[in-house]
Design an enzyme around this catalytic site. Structure first.
Site, mmCIF file in Angstrom:
data_model
loop_
_atom_site.group_PDB
_atom_site.id
_atom_site.type_symbol
_atom_site.label_atom_id
_atom_site.label_comp_id
_atom_site.label_asym_id
_atom_site.label_seq_id
_atom_site.Cartn_x
_atom_site.Cartn_y
_atom_site.Cartn_z
ATOM 1 N N SER A 297 -64.122 -1.434 32.751
ATOM 2 C CA SER A 297 -63.493 -1.576 34.059
ATOM 3 C C SER A 297 -64.059 -0.524 35.015
ATOM 4 O O SER A 297 -65.254 -0.529 35.288
ATOM 5 C CB SER A 297 -61.975 -1.489 33.924
ATOM 6 O OG SER A 297 -61.344 -1.895 35.109
ATOM 7 N N ASP A 382 -61.377 -13.078 33.587
ATOM 8 C CA ASP A 382 -60.959 -11.776 34.109
ATOM 9 C C ASP A 382 -60.417 -11.946 35.528
ATOM 10 O O ASP A 382 -61.123 -12.412 36.421
ATOM 11 C CB ASP A 382 -62.139 -10.804 34.095
ATOM 12 C CG ASP A 382 -61.698 -9.350 34.167
ATOM 13 O OD1 ASP A 382 -60.784 -9.044 34.951
ATOM 14 O OD2 ASP A 382 -62.275 -8.523 33.434
ATOM 15 N N HIS A 411 -58.932 -9.287 31.482
ATOM 16 C CA HIS A 411 -59.277 -7.866 31.607
ATOM 17 C C HIS A 411 -58.795 -7.117 30.365
ATOM 18 O O HIS A 411 -57.973 -6.203 30.430
ATOM 19 C CB HIS A 411 -58.658 -7.294 32.868
ATOM 20 C CG HIS A 411 -59.375 -6.107 33.407
ATOM 21 N ND1 HIS A 411 -60.683 -6.146 33.825
ATOM 22 C CD2 HIS A 411 -58.977 -4.815 33.586
ATOM 23 C CE1 HIS A 411 -61.055 -4.954 34.241
ATOM 24 N NE2 HIS A 411 -60.034 -4.130 34.101
#
Length: 432
Positions: A297, A382, A411
């Protein structure tokens, strides 16, 4: 002291689970998939989405299903509600004329409760190109920043953490001076105890404010590891401190000074990653050659950025990188986290100064400059880092690269993904 350390461990475990773990199961599954196994199409091809509602593994008859289809993170172009007589619906999703992604999100109401699922079809994703500007003085800007950093003494301070050490590894709380006196980088350093020369791995963090535990497991495999925070605060404080700061002074940090490229919050962060490498490569135990960086991320972004800034990085491993092609929203498609220019952010951020700043900090422009071989992992579902934004960065990377797709992931990562990434990094660092 022991009670405090236990609290930190619990806080860390909860944080790690929330950031990376597969979502918890619910009593009803809404499974959405496409009519192709690889979820991938050519522009002009029509996609069909299949929506299945299951309870205890069996179809839920006459389930009420509402669904929306459209580009990721944008207003849907199709909104309908239907009854799945046998627990399954097949719906037409349309097509795209250009490379990008179509997403179907479905909700089923069962016994008064609502359950959700989604699937995302990719149209020529390897042909997606970025929208963010590439400043002509990008390299000059960052070369000057690194030169300024090099004039600041590291002033490294290592504090042994005996309770975290293992039979094979010493663990330290590390503090380094960053861009100017009084500005620090903190992290957890793990060094093999046995005398010798070792490769090094820098772990860079996802978004948020938290403590860190370090990567002792990899250090036990004869690799120096350093896991850093980005906020210039110690990383072994009581969990309540991070909760208070995350909800207070550091709430919204990705937008701090976005209108000034020299004062933007992430300038110190990016340079702090370089400073961490300064330290690792200065250690007498470092083998002088093998240095890798990894994260997910925000950490996926920082992995690419660090490799783009620092030629000492020989390998990078990135999960679902954020901060990628953030201007996508201004061109009719999704942009990357933290969504500066979505329908909410554009009201305050769509201005000349802020657009100028993001062009110097977007992952895309660092990806263009990466020379290190990389392993990348993400999924089509995601919703934090839309795949359009991630492909925009991946597709301009000319260094050797491999993308492992776990299509249904959002995610988050499967344990098998993390194991595969760790194995790849260890093998590369050890020359296997």
């Amino acid at each position: 002291m022991k009670n405090r350390f236990l609290l930190i461990q619990i806080f860390l475990w909860i944080t790690i689970i929330s950031l990376h773990a597969q979502p918890a199961r619910r009593p009803v599954d809404v499974i959405v998939t496409t009519d192709r196994d690889d979820w991938t199409y050519k522009p002009g091809d029509k996609v069909q989405f299949q929506i299945t509602v299951l309870r205890n593994g069996n179809p839920v008859k006459n389930a009420q299903v509402r669904y929306e289809i459209g580009l990721e993170k944008l207003e849907p172009t199709i909104k309908e509600t239907k009854t799945a007589a046998n627990g399954t619906l097949t719906v037409d999703g349309g097509t795209l004329k250009t490379p990008g992604f179509l997403r179907c999100i479905a909700w089923a109401t069962v016994d008064g409760a609502e359950f959700r699922g989604l699937s995302t079809a990719g149209f020529d994703p390897l042909k997606i190109q970025p929208t963010v500007a590439n400043p002509t003085d990008f390299d000059t800007f960052w070369d000057n920043a690194k030169k300024e950093l090099a004039t600041v003494p590291m002033d490294a301070k290592m504090t042994l953490l005996p309770e975290r050490c293992t039979e094979k590894t010493n663990v330290y709380h590390l503090s380094l001076q960053n861009t100017r006196p009084g500005v620090r980088v903190y992290g957890i350093l793990s060094i093999p105890k046995k005398e010798g020369k070792y490769p090094a791995l820098l772990r860079v963090p996802g978004a948020g404010v938290r403590a860190y535990n370090g990567d002792v497991a990899t250090a036990d495999k004869d690799i120096i590891t350093l896991e850093i925070g980005i906020h210039g605060i110690p990383v072994i404080m009581d969990p309540s401190v991070y909760l208070d700061m995350g909800q207070g002074v550091l709430n919204g940090y990705p937008t701090y000074n976005l209108d000034d490229k020299d004062k933007f919050y992430y300038k110190r962060v990016y340079l702090g990653c370089v400073r961490a490498n300064d330290f690792l490569t200065s250690l007498p135990q470092y083998d002088g050659t093998n240095l890798a960086v990894t994260g997910g991320s925000q950490g996926g972004a920082l992995s690419i950025i660090t490799a783009g800034l620092d030629p000492r990085v020989k390998w990078l491993g990135a999960f679902y990188p954020a901060l990628s092609d953030v201007t996508g929203y201004l061109h009719g498609r999704a942009g990357g986290w933290p969504h500066y220019f979505d329908k909410n952010g554009a009201k305050t951020n769509n201005m000349k100064e802020k657009l100028n700043t993001v062009s110097y900090y977007d992952v895309v422009n660092f990806a263009r400059r990466v020379k290190a071989p990389g392993l990348y992992m993400w999924g089509f579902n995601d919703e934090t880092c839309p795949p359009t934004s991630m492909y925009a960065a991946y597709n301009v990377t000319t260094a050797p690269k491999e993308l492992k797709l776990y299509l249904d992931t959002g995610h988050w990562t499967y344990p098998e993904e993390r194991d595969a990434m760790n194995s790849w990094l260890v093998d590369k660092l050890k020359g296997k």
